[in-house]
Design an enzyme around this catalytic site. Structure first.
Site, PDB file in Angstrom:
ATOM      1  N   LYS A   4      -1.714  12.958  -5.471  1.00  0.00           N
ATOM      2  CA  LYS A   4      -2.489  11.615  -5.804  1.00  0.00           C
ATOM      3  C   LYS A   4      -3.627  11.380  -4.836  1.00  0.00           C
ATOM      4  O   LYS A   4      -4.642  11.091  -5.192  1.00  0.00           O
ATOM      5  CB  LYS A   4      -1.440  10.325  -6.074  1.00  0.00           C
ATOM      6  CG  LYS A   4      -2.321   9.151  -6.380  1.00  0.00           C
ATOM      7  CD  LYS A   4      -2.801   8.905  -7.673  1.00  0.00           C
ATOM      8  CE  LYS A   4      -3.825   7.655  -7.711  1.00  0.00           C
ATOM      9  NZ  LYS A   4      -4.590   7.623  -8.958  1.00  0.00           N
TER      10      LYS A   4
ATOM     11  N   CYS B 199      -9.527   2.623  -5.544  1.00  0.00           N
ATOM     12  CA  CYS B 199      -8.750   3.787  -5.595  1.00  0.00           C
ATOM     13  C   CYS B 199      -9.460   4.861  -4.359  1.00  0.00           C
ATOM     14  O   CYS B 199      -8.809   4.915  -3.753  1.00  0.00           O
ATOM     15  CB  CYS B 199      -8.532   4.338  -7.208  1.00  0.00           C
ATOM     16  SG  CYS B 199      -7.387   3.815  -8.001  1.00  0.00           S
TER      17      CYS B 199
HETATM   18  N1  NAD Z   1      -5.417   0.334 -11.614  1.00  0.00           N
HETATM   19  C1  NAD Z   1      -5.628   1.603 -11.402  1.00  0.00           C
HETATM   20  O1  NAD Z   1      -6.554   2.007 -12.110  1.00  0.00           O
HETATM   21  C2  NAD Z   1      -4.690   2.396 -10.868  1.00  0.00           C
HETATM   22  C3  NAD Z   1      -4.815   3.938 -10.853  1.00  0.00           C
HETATM   23  C4  NAD Z   1      -3.878   4.769 -10.506  1.00  0.00           C
HETATM   24  C5  NAD Z   1      -3.027   4.200  -9.607  1.00  0.00           C
HETATM   25  N2  NAD Z   1      -3.082   2.752  -9.394  1.00  0.00           N
HETATM   26  C6  NAD Z   1      -1.753   2.451  -8.371  1.00  0.00           C
HETATM   27  O2  NAD Z   1      -0.782   2.025  -9.154  1.00  0.00           O
HETATM   28  C7  NAD Z   1      -0.173   0.669  -8.417  1.00  0.00           C
HETATM   29  C8  NAD Z   1      -0.339  -0.791  -9.080  1.00  0.00           C
HETATM   30  O3  NAD Z   1      -1.755  -0.842  -9.340  1.00  0.00           O
HETATM   31  P1  NAD Z   1      -1.989  -2.077 -10.656  1.00  0.00           P
HETATM   32  O4  NAD Z   1      -3.600  -1.713 -10.818  1.00  0.00           O
HETATM   33  O5  NAD Z   1      -1.243  -1.987 -11.641  1.00  0.00           O
HETATM   34  O6  NAD Z   1      -1.742  -3.282  -9.651  1.00  0.00           O
HETATM   35  P2  NAD Z   1      -1.680  -4.815 -10.134  1.00  0.00           P
HETATM   36  O7  NAD Z   1      -2.230  -5.646  -8.982  1.00  0.00           O
HETATM   37  O8  NAD Z   1      -2.805  -4.905 -11.266  1.00  0.00           O
HETATM   38  O9  NAD Z   1      -0.419  -5.200 -11.014  1.00  0.00           O
HETATM   39  C9  NAD Z   1       0.627  -5.122  -9.874  1.00  0.00           C
HETATM   40  C10 NAD Z   1       1.678  -6.107 -10.364  1.00  0.00           C
HETATM   41  O10 NAD Z   1       2.832  -6.253  -9.652  1.00  0.00           O
HETATM   42  C11 NAD Z   1       3.178  -7.510  -9.488  1.00  0.00           C
HETATM   43  N3  NAD Z   1       4.447  -7.291  -8.543  1.00  0.00           N
HETATM   44  C12 NAD Z   1       4.104  -7.463  -7.102  1.00  0.00           C
HETATM   45  N4  NAD Z   1       5.102  -7.218  -6.187  1.00  0.00           N
HETATM   46  C13 NAD Z   1       6.160  -7.078  -7.399  1.00  0.00           C
HETATM   47  C14 NAD Z   1       7.637  -7.116  -7.022  1.00  0.00           C
HETATM   48  N5  NAD Z   1       8.308  -7.042  -6.074  1.00  0.00           N
HETATM   49  N6  NAD Z   1       8.335  -7.013  -8.475  1.00  0.00           N
HETATM   50  C15 NAD Z   1       7.773  -7.003  -9.656  1.00  0.00           C
HETATM   51  N7  NAD Z   1       6.411  -7.114  -9.307  1.00  0.00           N
HETATM   52  C16 NAD Z   1       5.648  -7.393  -8.458  1.00  0.00           C
HETATM   53  C17 NAD Z   1       2.245  -8.112  -9.167  1.00  0.00           C
HETATM   54  O11 NAD Z   1       2.198  -9.623  -9.421  1.00  0.00           O
HETATM   55  C18 NAD Z   1       1.112  -7.440  -9.924  1.00  0.00           C
HETATM   56  O12 NAD Z   1       1.218  -8.177 -11.304  1.00  0.00           O
HETATM   57  C19 NAD Z   1      -0.837   0.636  -7.147  1.00  0.00           C
HETATM   58  O13 NAD Z   1       0.047   1.442  -6.219  1.00  0.00           O
HETATM   59  C20 NAD Z   1      -2.082   1.304  -7.502  1.00  0.00           C
HETATM   60  O14 NAD Z   1      -2.555   2.022  -6.090  1.00  0.00           O
HETATM   61  C21 NAD Z   1      -3.838   1.987 -10.050  1.00  0.00           C
END
Ligand code: NAD
Length: 406
Positions: free
Chosen positions: A206, A260
């Site tokens: 990743k 990202c």
């Molecule tokens: N958004 C993208 O395009 C993308 C793409 C690939 C990978 N990622 C990775 O995926 C992961 C999540 O990203 P995202 O964009 O969905 O983030 P986001 O901020 O949109 O969502 C994360 C959610 O997790 C919740 N949260 C935080 N701590 C928590 C806990 N202890 N228990 C339950 N919920 C909790 C937050 O309130 C939030 O709603 C990250 O590591 C990110 O780097 C994101």
């Protein structure tokens, strides 16, 4: 048969919610957990809190059919998906895995024999093994009795519902049985190929994907700096170089942003600073490009003042971190606007972002009005709305993203 498998997702954001809704649409019960009560209430009301095409219908169907329920507390399930944020620690570029640790801690008492625990959050190398050690330190009786794997997400925001199903996935367990168990899980709803490896390789994969993009963009941005000094049109240069059958240079821009590509390479450099010379340098070049653009705009303003004996009006075209989206997170265009406006009289500036209606700090001006009124027009993002603009010969154009060239 599927109805017997229960999934508990921790984190219902841009990745966790669509993933949960997709799994639930396959009649697999999903209990989605988020620490935000607002997020939980919104989802349980059949609505969504993020902008993503087609997600509203998929999520609403999942909730009304009873297969997706949101809550602030986890419940016992068979498969746990960790999809929480992995930001930096404050003040530096070191990854903060405390959210993963907190989510893991929340499900610790619920874990039982044969359960599958998967991390999807973008993570530094070794995180899955660290969580394995953490789980077994608290629940030693589960050693060798649960399955633990890492499976990163590589979807493109705006096309998440399609890509969740059709993209290939890389799946790496802490041992072979874990990998196989995780592959069987994703096989229920992913049509893309499922590639098997170990957890460390999957984590690094990743980070490598986004670092590769960052390094390639840095090469294009470096060329743009050289060409500016050498009096060469970088867009023509790249177009011609790409006529070589084995050369494929990307386009330069005003920097690299988003959550990202501009973030993940630091997960490598923080841990392997001596070895990651190119990856680290690419980050510097792409950050420097935004600084350079701001300087170029300021210099052009000064030259104008000297020549015309008046302060010019300036249009900054685009605030998003890439073309045709409304996402301003870590946008180099925002950085440039801040730098340029630092010493400025706001009256002489027009900020343009056709994908948003308003901004908490900046007054957003319509494309045509800004172009008509500005003496200097700086293109920071290559939005479609900018491509067909007819601009008077008397205007000074600073085209940092090739909007008039591509
Ligand atoms: N958004 C993208 O395009 C993308 C793409 C690939 C990978 N990622 C990775 O995926 C992961 C999540 O990203 P995202 O964009 O969905 O983030 P986001 O901020 O949109 O969502 C994360 C959610 O997790 C919740 N949260 C935080 N701590 C928590 C806990 N202890 N228990 C339950 N919920 C909790 C937050 O309130 C939030 O709603 C990250 O590591 C990110 O780097 C994101």
């Amino acid at each position: 048969m599927h109805n017997k498998i229960k999934v508990c997702t921790l984190g219902l954001g841009y990745i966790g919610l669509p993933t949960s809704a997709l799994i639930a649409s396959h009649q697999i019960p999903v209990h989605g957990v988020d620490i935000s009560q607002t997020v939980v209430d919104t989802i349980n009301a059949g609505k969504i809190h993020i902008v993503e095409p087609d997600l509203d219908k998929t999520a609403a169907n999942a909730v009304t059919s009873g297969f997706l329920k949101a809550s602030t507390a986890p419940i016992a399930a068979d498969t746990y998906l960790i999809v929480v944020p992995t930001p930096f620690k404050s003040g530096n570029h070191e990854p903060d895995i405390s959210y993963i640790q907190a989510a893991t801690e929340a499900i610790l008492p619920l874990l039982k024999e044969n359960d599958l625990y998967i991390i999807e959050s973008t993570s530094p190398v070794g995180t899955t093994e660290r969580m394995r050690d953490f789980i077994f330190s608290k629940r030693p009786e589960l050693k060798g009795k649960i399955y633990i794997a890492y499976c990163p997400e590589r979807v493109l925001p705006g096309n998440v519902i399609y890509e969740l199903v059709h993209n290939d996935r890389v799946i790496g367990g802490i041992d072979e049985v874990s990998t196989k168990k995780a592959v069987a899980f994703y096989g229920q709803f992913v049509k893309g190929e499922l590639h098997q490896t170990n957890a460390r390789t999957a984590e690094m994969c990743k980070l490598t994907e986004n670092s590769s993009r960052d390094v390639q963009i840095a090469f294009a941005n470096e060329l743009s700096l050289i060409c500016d000094k050498a009096g060469i049109d970088v867009w023509e240069l790249i177009r011609l170089a790409n006529k070589h059958p084995r050369v494929n240079i990307l386009q330069p821009g005003s920097g690299v942003g988003g959550h990202c590509i501009a973030v993940d390479p630091y997960f490598i450099t923080a841990e392997f600073p001596m070895e990651s010379q190119i990856i680290g340098k690419a980050r510097e070049i792409n950050n420097y490009k935004a600084f350079w653009c701001a300087q170029k705009i300021k210099n052009t303003i000064q030259e104008f003042e000297l020549k015309h004996n008046r302060v010019p009006t300036v249009a900054l075209m685009g605030l998003a971190f890439k073309p045709n989206i409304d996402d301003l997170r870590q946008s180099p265009a925002i950085y440039i606007a801040q730098k340029v406006l630092q010493e400025a009289n706001d009256e002489t500036y027009f900020i343009v972002e056709p994908n948003i209606d308003n901004h908490p700090y900046y007054k957003v001006t319509a494309v045509e009005e800004a172009v008509a009124k500005a003496d200097i027009i700086a293109f920071l993002v290559a939005h479609n709305e900018f491509k067909q603009l007819v601009i008077g010969e008397d205007k000074i154009i600073l085209d940092f993203c090739g909007v008039k060239k591509q």
